[in-house]
Design a protein around this motif. Structure first.
Motif, PDB file in Angstrom:
ATOM      1  N   LYS A  30       0.830  -1.209   0.000  1.00 21.86           N
ATOM      2  CA  LYS A  30       0.000   0.000   0.000  1.00 21.86           C
ATOM      3  C   LYS A  30       0.864   1.260   0.000  1.00 21.86           C
ATOM      4  O   LYS A  30       0.764   2.114   0.868  1.00 21.86           O
ATOM      5  N   GLY A  31       1.735   1.307  -1.022  1.00 23.58           N
ATOM      6  CA  GLY A  31       2.619   2.473  -1.153  1.00 23.58           C
ATOM      7  C   GLY A  31       3.725   2.502  -0.118  1.00 23.58           C
ATOM      8  O   GLY A  31       4.148   3.570   0.326  1.00 23.58           O
ATOM      9  N   MET A  32       4.194   1.347   0.286  1.00 26.92           N
ATOM     10  CA  MET A  32       5.255   1.181   1.285  1.00 26.92           C
ATOM     11  C   MET A  32       4.835   1.712   2.661  1.00 26.92           C
ATOM     12  O   MET A  32       5.671   2.143   3.453  1.00 26.92           O
ATOM     13  N   THR A  33       3.545   1.643   2.960  1.00 25.02           N
ATOM     14  CA  THR A  33       3.048   2.094   4.265  1.00 25.02           C
ATOM     15  C   THR A  33       2.749   0.930   5.211  1.00 25.02           C
ATOM     16  O   THR A  33       2.514   1.155   6.386  1.00 25.02           O
ATOM     17  N   THR A  38       6.109  -4.522   3.121  1.00 24.78           N
ATOM     18  CA  THR A  38       7.231  -3.727   2.626  1.00 24.78           C
ATOM     19  C   THR A  38       8.553  -4.429   2.914  1.00 24.78           C
ATOM     20  O   THR A  38       9.431  -4.508   2.044  1.00 24.78           O
ATOM     21  N   LEU A  39       8.702  -4.958   4.127  1.00 24.55           N
ATOM     22  CA  LEU A  39       9.922  -5.696   4.460  1.00 24.55           C
ATOM     23  C   LEU A  39      10.047  -6.961   3.611  1.00 24.55           C
ATOM     24  O   LEU A  39      11.146  -7.312   3.174  1.00 24.55           O
ATOM     25  N   GLY A  40       8.924  -7.637   3.372  1.00 28.26           N
ATOM     26  CA  GLY A  40       8.946  -8.830   2.527  1.00 28.26           C
ATOM     27  C   GLY A  40       9.368  -8.504   1.103  1.00 28.26           C
ATOM     28  O   GLY A  40      10.173  -9.224   0.506  1.00 28.26           O
ATOM     29  N   ALA A  41       8.825  -7.413   0.558  1.00 22.57           N
ATOM     30  CA  ALA A  41       9.196  -7.005  -0.799  1.00 22.57           C
ATOM     31  C   ALA A  41      10.681  -6.632  -0.851  1.00 22.57           C
ATOM     32  O   ALA A  41      11.393  -7.029  -1.778  1.00 22.57           O
ATOM     33  N   ALA A  42      11.149  -5.879   0.133  1.00 22.58           N
ATOM     34  CA  ALA A  42      12.561  -5.486   0.168  1.00 22.58           C
ATOM     35  C   ALA A  42      13.465  -6.715   0.286  1.00 22.58           C
ATOM     36  O   ALA A  42      14.506  -6.794  -0.381  1.00 22.58           O
ATOM     37  N   LEU A  43      13.065  -7.668   1.099  1.00 17.23           N
ATOM     38  CA  LEU A  43      13.859  -8.884   1.280  1.00 17.23           C
ATOM     39  C   LEU A  43      13.928  -9.697  -0.014  1.00 17.23           C
ATOM     40  O   LEU A  43      15.001 -10.145  -0.419  1.00 17.23           O
TER      41      LEU A  43
END
Length: 110
Positions: A30-33, A38-43
């Motif tokens: 949701k827009g990195m909120t 967000t941590l999963g996507a970054a990982l």
């Protein structure tokens, strides 16, 4: 030698799959909120990029690897968007994406 080819194939698959998972996780952020998505996507992006860096160290040509992985992710993301998120998929859109992938493949050979 077969071990090197297997390792290269696994790293290539890992780079593609983990980056695709990162792409598919983006709506959940949701827009990195949202912290956990967000941590999963970054990982997953981090793992994919790590696989790519290992491919470069092993001698894979960067100008070959990036276009192939990009096209693979692009086409897979469109398919996943249609199947998982109900995105539209007109025949013209699909043909244009496949054509772009073919052109990228041709361009990477020269």
């Amino acid at each position: 030698m077969p071990n090197i080819a297997l390792q290269t194939g696994l790293l290539f698959a890992g780079a593609t799959i983990f980056q695709l998972i990162g792409v598919l996780m983006l709506p959940a952020t949701k827009g990195m909120t949202q912290l956990w998505p967000t941590l999963g996507a970054a990982l997953t992006y981090g793992i994919g990029v790590t696989c790519m860096s290992r491919l470069i160290v092993s001698g894979m040509d960067l100008s070959l690897m990036i276009p192939i992985i990009t096209v693979s992710i692009m086409l897979s993301a469109v398919a996943a968007g249609v199947i998982l998120f109900g995105d539209s998929a007109s025949p013209i859109k699909i043909a244009a994406l496949i054509g772009a992938g073919i052109l990228v493949g041709i361009a990477s050979r020269y």
